[in-house]
Write a protein that holds these residues in place. Structure first.
Motif, PDB file in Angstrom:
ATOM      1  N   PHE A  55       0.807  -1.227   0.000  1.00 37.97           N
ATOM      2  CA  PHE A  55       0.000   0.000   0.000  1.00 37.97           C
ATOM      3  C   PHE A  55       0.839   1.275   0.000  1.00 37.97           C
ATOM      4  CE2 PHE A  55      -2.280   3.366   2.365  1.00 37.97           C
ATOM      5  CZ  PHE A  55      -3.238   3.658   1.410  1.00 37.97           C
ATOM      6  N   PRO A  56       1.815   1.442   0.911  1.00 42.14           N
ATOM      7  CA  PRO A  56       2.614   2.673   0.825  1.00 42.14           C
ATOM      8  C   PRO A  56       3.387   2.796  -0.481  1.00 42.14           C
ATOM      9  CG  PRO A  56       3.529   1.179   2.479  1.00 42.14           C
ATOM     10  CD  PRO A  56       2.184   0.653   2.104  1.00 42.14           C
ATOM     11  N   VAL A  57       3.816   1.673  -1.045  1.00 41.74           N
ATOM     12  CA  VAL A  57       4.511   1.742  -2.335  1.00 41.74           C
ATOM     13  C   VAL A  57       3.542   2.176  -3.428  1.00 41.74           C
ATOM     14  CG1 VAL A  57       5.734   0.406  -4.102  1.00 41.74           C
ATOM     15  CG2 VAL A  57       6.259   0.047  -1.678  1.00 41.74           C
ATOM     16  N   ASP A  58       2.334   1.627  -3.431  1.00 40.27           N
ATOM     17  CA  ASP A  58       1.329   2.034  -4.413  1.00 40.27           C
ATOM     18  C   ASP A  58       0.970   3.509  -4.253  1.00 40.27           C
ATOM     19  OD1 ASP A  58       1.198  -0.490  -5.491  1.00 40.27           O
ATOM     20  OD2 ASP A  58      -0.598  -1.086  -4.381  1.00 40.27           O
ATOM     21  N   THR A  59       0.868   3.958  -3.008  1.00 39.09           N
ATOM     22  CA  THR A  59       0.530   5.357  -2.756  1.00 39.09           C
ATOM     23  C   THR A  59       1.634   6.288  -3.256  1.00 39.09           C
ATOM     24  OG1 THR A  59      -0.773   4.766  -0.805  1.00 39.09           O
ATOM     25  CG2 THR A  59      -0.036   7.048  -0.974  1.00 39.09           C
ATOM     26  N   CYS A  60       2.861   5.965  -2.914  1.00 36.37           N
ATOM     27  CA  CYS A  60       3.986   6.828  -3.285  1.00 36.37           C
ATOM     28  C   CYS A  60       4.227   6.862  -4.786  1.00 36.37           C
ATOM     29  CB  CYS A  60       5.254   6.383  -2.555  1.00 36.37           C
ATOM     30  SG  CYS A  60       5.235   6.728  -0.780  1.00 36.37           S
ATOM     31  N   THR A  61       4.015   5.735  -5.443  1.00 40.18           N
ATOM     32  CA  THR A  61       4.213   5.710  -6.901  1.00 40.18           C
ATOM     33  C   THR A  61       3.019   6.294  -7.630  1.00 40.18           C
ATOM     34  OG1 THR A  61       3.393   3.412  -6.963  1.00 40.18           O
ATOM     35  CG2 THR A  61       5.771   3.734  -6.831  1.00 40.18           C
ATOM     36  N   GLY A  62       1.807   5.933  -7.195  1.00 36.55           N
ATOM     37  CA  GLY A  62       0.607   6.412  -7.868  1.00 36.55           C
ATOM     38  C   GLY A  62       0.451   7.918  -7.778  1.00 36.55           C
ATOM     39  N   ALA A  63       0.816   8.483  -6.634  1.00 41.16           N
ATOM     40  CA  ALA A  63       0.681   9.923  -6.434  1.00 41.16           C
ATOM     41  C   ALA A  63       1.900  10.702  -6.903  1.00 41.16           C
ATOM     42  CB  ALA A  63       0.422  10.213  -4.957  1.00 41.16           C
ATOM     43  N   GLY A  64       2.940   9.992  -7.348  1.00 43.60           N
ATOM     44  CA  GLY A  64       4.126  10.660  -7.871  1.00 43.60           C
ATOM     45  C   GLY A  64       5.078  11.181  -6.819  1.00 43.60           C
ATOM     46  N   PHE A  65       5.015  10.615  -5.603  1.00 42.17           N
ATOM     47  CA  PHE A  65       5.932  11.058  -4.552  1.00 42.17           C
ATOM     48  C   PHE A  65       7.349  10.555  -4.790  1.00 42.17           C
ATOM     49  CE2 PHE A  65       2.084  10.712  -1.478  1.00 42.17           C
ATOM     50  CZ  PHE A  65       1.509  11.820  -2.065  1.00 42.17           C
ATOM     51  N   ILE A  66       7.462   9.385  -5.424  1.00 39.23           N
ATOM     52  CA  ILE A  66       8.777   8.825  -5.750  1.00 39.23           C
ATOM     53  C   ILE A  66       8.749   8.263  -7.164  1.00 39.23           C
ATOM     54  CG2 ILE A  66       9.410   8.308  -3.348  1.00 39.23           C
ATOM     55  CD1 ILE A  66       8.621   5.389  -5.484  1.00 39.23           C
ATOM     56  N   ASP A  67       9.937   8.114  -7.741  1.00 39.72           N
ATOM     57  CA  ASP A  67      10.092   7.483  -9.053  1.00 39.72           C
ATOM     58  C   ASP A  67      10.669   6.088  -8.808  1.00 39.72           C
ATOM     59  OD1 ASP A  67      10.609   6.643 -11.602  1.00 39.72           O
ATOM     60  OD2 ASP A  67      12.068   8.220 -12.080  1.00 39.72           O
ATOM     61  N   LEU A  68       9.858   5.064  -8.994  1.00 42.01           N
ATOM     62  CA  LEU A  68      10.279   3.706  -8.657  1.00 42.01           C
ATOM     63  C   LEU A  68      11.437   3.222  -9.529  1.00 42.01           C
ATOM     64  CD1 LEU A  68       9.292   1.800  -6.450  1.00 42.01           C
ATOM     65  CD2 LEU A  68       7.892   0.622  -8.148  1.00 42.01           C
ATOM     66  N   LYS A  69      11.656   3.850 -10.669  1.00 38.40           N
ATOM     67  CA  LYS A  69      12.768   3.440 -11.530  1.00 38.40           C
ATOM     68  C   LYS A  69      14.125   3.683 -10.868  1.00 38.40           C
ATOM     69  CE  LYS A  69      10.328   4.103 -15.931  1.00 38.40           C
ATOM     70  NZ  LYS A  69      10.208   2.647 -16.129  1.00 38.40           N
ATOM     71  N   LYS A  70      14.164   4.545  -9.873  1.00 34.99           N
ATOM     72  CA  LYS A  70      15.409   4.803  -9.149  1.00 34.99           C
ATOM     73  C   LYS A  70      15.784   3.640  -8.228  1.00 34.99           C
ATOM     74  CE  LYS A  70      15.830   8.752  -7.123  1.00 34.99           C
ATOM     75  NZ  LYS A  70      15.479   9.913  -6.267  1.00 34.99           N
ATOM     76  N   TYR A  71      14.831   2.726  -8.026  1.00 38.22           N
ATOM     77  CA  TYR A  71      15.039   1.592  -7.120  1.00 38.22           C
ATOM     78  C   TYR A  71      14.696   0.312  -7.874  1.00 38.22           C
ATOM     79  CZ  TYR A  71      14.122   5.839  -4.469  1.00 38.22           C
ATOM     80  OH  TYR A  71      14.124   7.139  -4.028  1.00 38.22           O
ATOM     81  N   PRO A  72      15.630  -0.185  -8.694  1.00 40.64           N
ATOM     82  CA  PRO A  72      15.326  -1.263  -9.646  1.00 40.64           C
ATOM     83  C   PRO A  72      14.800  -2.551  -9.014  1.00 40.64           C
ATOM     84  CG  PRO A  72      17.703  -0.856  -9.493  1.00 40.64           C
ATOM     85  CD  PRO A  72      17.034   0.272  -8.802  1.00 40.64           C
ATOM     86  N   LYS A  73      15.295  -2.915  -7.853  1.00 36.46           N
ATOM     87  CA  LYS A  73      14.794  -4.139  -7.215  1.00 36.46           C
ATOM     88  C   LYS A  73      13.369  -3.952  -6.711  1.00 36.46           C
ATOM     89  CE  LYS A  73      19.360  -5.920  -6.036  1.00 36.46           C
ATOM     90  NZ  LYS A  73      20.301  -6.319  -4.957  1.00 36.46           N
TER      91      LYS A  73
END
Length: 229
Positions: A181-199
């Motif tokens: 859930f926090p990962v979905d929230t942070c990515t969906g809302a644009g708080f973080i760019d998940l591509k910076k964390y490949p794993k």
């Protein structure tokens, strides 16, 4: 206890999606009651089963109602996962790691995420003539606090995955469900760019490809974390 049929009270666009996913992974009989947000809030009807009126709520079938995702997930896994599939592979993937990552998701990671949620909402909902000022405050908070904190935790989680498919080993465990859930929230809302964390990016995609996750989306009533106010 395992013979009881649980009922999940599920709210659209909420953290109860991870509990719905877990129920599908467990492949047990359960009932699902769908609730729809009213002006971004949980409807009053949810107070009929629990005074807090929040989601998720799990009726256990014996008159008890459990709230809080960490507790619900622990109850479901302890009660219904008789083969230990979702309890970790052992060694370092034990209850200590599980508790640590679950608490990181709900407490440590939750704090900067909530700051971003509140400030994003504030910028969108304030009158246009004061919006530039609120946006400036938001940018300063992101630069000085929430941005670096989120980056710190996502880098840590990226390292914690190592060569594993999931945080608890070869199959998702409670930590994986809770972190979703926090990962979905942070990515969906644009708080973080998940591509910076490949794993983390690969883990996120792996979770979304699981048949149980896809079934949970089909059975739910919407899961959009883009924050459309």
């Amino acid at each position: 206890m395992a013979g009881l049929r649980p009922t999940l009270h599920h709210l659209n666009n909420s953290q109860s999606q991870r509990i719905l996913w877990l129920l599908e992974e467990l492949e047990i009989p359960y009932d699902l009651k769908l609730h729809q947000r009213v002006k971004q809030r949980a409807p009053l009807e949810m107070k009929e089963t629990h005074p807090l009126g929040k989601a998720p709520q799990l009726e256990t079938g014996d008159g008890r109602v459990i709230v809080e995702s960490l507790v619900i997930a622990k109850y479901l896994i302890d009660t219904y996962d008789k083969t230990g599939k979702f309890k970790g592979d052992g060694n370092k993937n034990d209850w200590i790691r599980d508790d640590e990552l679950c608490n990181l998701a709900s407490a440590s990671l939750g704090a900067p995420m909530v700051v971003e949620v509140i400030m994003t909402a504030a910028v969108k909902l304030t009158p246009f003539f004061v919006r530039p000022l609120i946006s400036l405050v938001h940018r300063q908070l992101r630069r000085g606090y929430s941005g670096p904190e989120l980056d710190l935790y996502f880098k840590y989680l990226d390292a914690q995955l190592g060569n594993q498919d999931y945080f608890m080993g070869s199959a998702p465990g409670r930590a994986d469900f809770i972190l979703s859930f926090p990962v979905d929230t942070c990515t969906g809302a644009g708080f973080i760019d998940l591509k910076k964390y490949p794993k983390m990016e690969a883990w996120h995609a792996r979770c979304r490809e699981r048949p149980a996750w896809k079934r949970s989306l089909e059975k739910g009533n919407g899961y959009d974390m883009t924050f459309n106010f």
